[in-house]
Design a protein around this motif. Structure first.
Motif, mmCIF file in Angstrom:
data_model
loop_
_atom_site.group_PDB
_atom_site.id
_atom_site.type_symbol
_atom_site.label_atom_id
_atom_site.label_comp_id
_atom_site.label_asym_id
_atom_site.label_seq_id
_atom_site.Cartn_x
_atom_site.Cartn_y
_atom_site.Cartn_z
ATOM 1 N N PHE A 73 0.957 -1.186 -0.032
ATOM 2 C CA PHE A 73 -0.088 0.078 -0.135
ATOM 3 C C PHE A 73 0.895 0.966 -0.175
ATOM 4 O O PHE A 73 1.840 1.638 0.585
ATOM 5 N N GLU A 74 0.867 2.041 -0.922
ATOM 6 C CA GLU A 74 1.060 3.532 -1.448
ATOM 7 C C GLU A 74 3.212 3.453 -1.615
ATOM 8 O O GLU A 74 3.449 3.796 -0.613
ATOM 9 N N ASN A 75 3.134 2.181 -1.972
ATOM 10 C CA ASN A 75 4.325 1.332 -2.251
ATOM 11 C C ASN A 75 5.229 0.732 -0.908
ATOM 12 O O ASN A 75 6.532 0.737 -0.902
ATOM 13 N N VAL A 94 -6.600 -5.710 0.222
ATOM 14 C CA VAL A 94 -7.153 -3.974 1.091
ATOM 15 C C VAL A 94 -8.127 -4.391 -0.261
ATOM 16 O O VAL A 94 -8.502 -3.911 -1.468
ATOM 17 N N ALA A 95 -9.184 -3.590 0.295
ATOM 18 C CA ALA A 95 -10.594 -2.911 -0.099
ATOM 19 C C ALA A 95 -11.197 -1.636 -0.683
ATOM 20 O O ALA A 95 -10.253 -0.775 0.236
ATOM 21 N N TYR A 137 -3.395 0.429 9.987
ATOM 22 C CA TYR A 137 -3.948 1.496 9.320
ATOM 23 C C TYR A 137 -3.716 2.754 9.820
ATOM 24 O O TYR A 137 -3.099 4.257 8.769
ATOM 25 N N TYR A 138 -4.545 3.265 11.192
ATOM 26 C CA TYR A 138 -4.234 4.686 12.203
ATOM 27 C C TYR A 138 -2.827 4.910 12.013
ATOM 28 O O TYR A 138 -2.503 6.265 11.949
ATOM 29 N N SER A 174 6.075 -1.156 10.584
ATOM 30 C CA SER A 174 4.020 -0.777 10.379
ATOM 31 C C SER A 174 3.996 -2.030 11.681
ATOM 32 O O SER A 174 2.798 -1.767 12.029
ATOM 33 N N TYR A 175 4.342 -3.228 11.335
ATOM 34 C CA TYR A 175 3.989 -3.557 12.221
ATOM 35 C C TYR A 175 3.948 -3.642 13.991
ATOM 36 O O TYR A 175 3.426 -3.626 14.791
#
Length: 402
Positions: free
Chosen positions: A24-26, A34-35, A194-195, A293-294
């Protein structure tokens, strides 16, 4: 087919799943896809709320045709201009050339800049209403949640809040598109990831927007990613409120970088001491093996962070340095932090983390612990004392959970 995707009162989900894109966003891993959620209101006037990424345009246009047939689309409401939500705008305008593009004054420079579109603009301001017949759309400006032009659209008849990226998360929708059709444990983790990685820097603006929306009777939250909340919209609103106020749960995240295992040995020893002292949620991450990110998501979840690094060319180990940069940029507040590490012929790992701690302003627990060559009795004694102090601080902070 799309009658099965009706949200309420002629409001349809016309979103798509993307299981092909890996980043996501590379940058952010999409292990479960993702949806991209888009919505269509088929009233006397037809309105579409946001579009989908360009790689799904053909499927997207087919869904629209299936619902409205030969009717025109009267309005495209642009809540957010990121290309994963505006990427089909050119194709939609080509199919429906008289369609009005609804946005606020900050929206239109993005449209022209991305797509060269300069016509059919319809500007709205806070509180404006578009009457579709049975349904009525009202607009709320939510700048910097998380781009300058972001806004939300509230349908007053069915009481649906179209919330763009707010209240959304990673993860394709595998059959269930509603909160009462899914096991939310996975989606909660992916919504927090995500947040914490994308929206969190603008938590003050999230709080401002939540206060603005507080007076609305919101019966459905329809974001542009993740599940639609029709049974318990208060759950996702409450989570955003919690995260944007930097609230945390009782637990510890240990993240480290280690070249030859000595710093890793210290991390595992410390984790065991903390667990022995009654803290059940202890998460240990090798920053070289886990995407930041995790790690950032878990640090956003739990109250205490312990950061360790070997010295690497007189600096913090590169993978840990990346985590620190992401944490600094996220503007996360109100955490406990401790520091450890290892050096041989030079330092730099621990001192670099200490500089980060001074910058971010979290409450420090204990003194930094730095081994030379490899941890020995003195370091293991210091790690024991540190683990006990971290556990004691958490028990003190969360007495009701003891």
């Amino acid at each position: 087919m799309n009658c099965r995707l009706s949200i309420k009162d002629k409001i349809h989900w016309i979103g798509v799943n993307d299981r092909e894109t890996t980043l996501f966003e590379n940058y952010w891993p999409l292990e479960k896809g993702v949806a991209y959620n888009s919505y269509l209101i088929n009233d006397e006037k037809v309105a579409i709320i946001d579009t989908v990424k360009f790689n799904k345009t053909t499927e997207y246009l087919e869904k629209i045709k299936e619902i409205i047939g030969d009717k025109p689309v009267d309005y495209l409401v642009v809540n957010h201009m990121e290309p994963d939500h505006s990427g089909s705008m050119l194709a939609l305008l080509g199919t429906y050339p008289d369609m009005k593009i609804v946005g606020n004054k900050k929206t239109f420079p993005f449209i022209e800049g991305f797509y060269g579109i300069t016509r059919n603009y319809m500007e709205v301001v806070e509180g404006d209403i578009i009457d579709l017949g049975f349904h009525k759309l009202t607009f709320y400006m939510t700048p910097m949640v998380h781009w300058p032009e972001t806004m939300m659209t509230y349908e007053t008849t069915s009481k649906v809040l179209f919330s763009m990226d707010a209240f959304g998360g990673f993860g394709a929708l595998d059959g269930g598109i509603f909160d009462d059709e899914i096991n939310y444990e996975f989606y909660e983790d992916e919504t927090r990831r995500y947040y914490s990685n994308i929206v969190a820097k603008y938590s003050a603006m999230v709080q401002r927007s939540l206060k603005k929306l507080a007076g609305l009777d919101i019966q459905i939250v329809a974001p542009t990613h993740g599940p639609i909340w029709r049974s318990n919209p208060g759950e996702i609103i409450g989570l955003y409120d919690k995260w944007s106020r930097y609230e945390a749960e009782k637990g510890v995240v240990i993240v480290y970088g280690s070249m030859y295992g000595n710093t890793a040995k210290m991390a595992d020893f410390l984790a065991r001491i903390i667990a022995e002292n009654g803290i059940k949620d202890v998460k240990v991450f090798d920053a070289s093996k886990t995407h930041p990110s995790y790690i950032l998501s878990e640090i956003w979840k739990y109250k205490a962070a312990v950061i360790g690094s070997c010295a690497y060319n007189t600096k913090v180990f590169s993978s840990v340095e990346t985590v620190l940069a992401k944490l600094s940029n996220s503007s996360l507040k109100d955490r406990y932090v401790s520091v450890f590490g290892n050096k041989s012929w030079s330092g730099g790992g621990v001192s670099g983390i200490n500089a980060f701690v001074d910058e971010i302003g979290w409450e420090r627990i204990g003194e930094s612990i730095e081994a030379t060559y490899s941890p020995k009795d003195a370091e293991f004694k210091a790690l024991t004392e540190l683990g006990e102090a971290i556990a004691a601080k958490l028990h003190e902070t969360y007495p009701e959970e003891n």
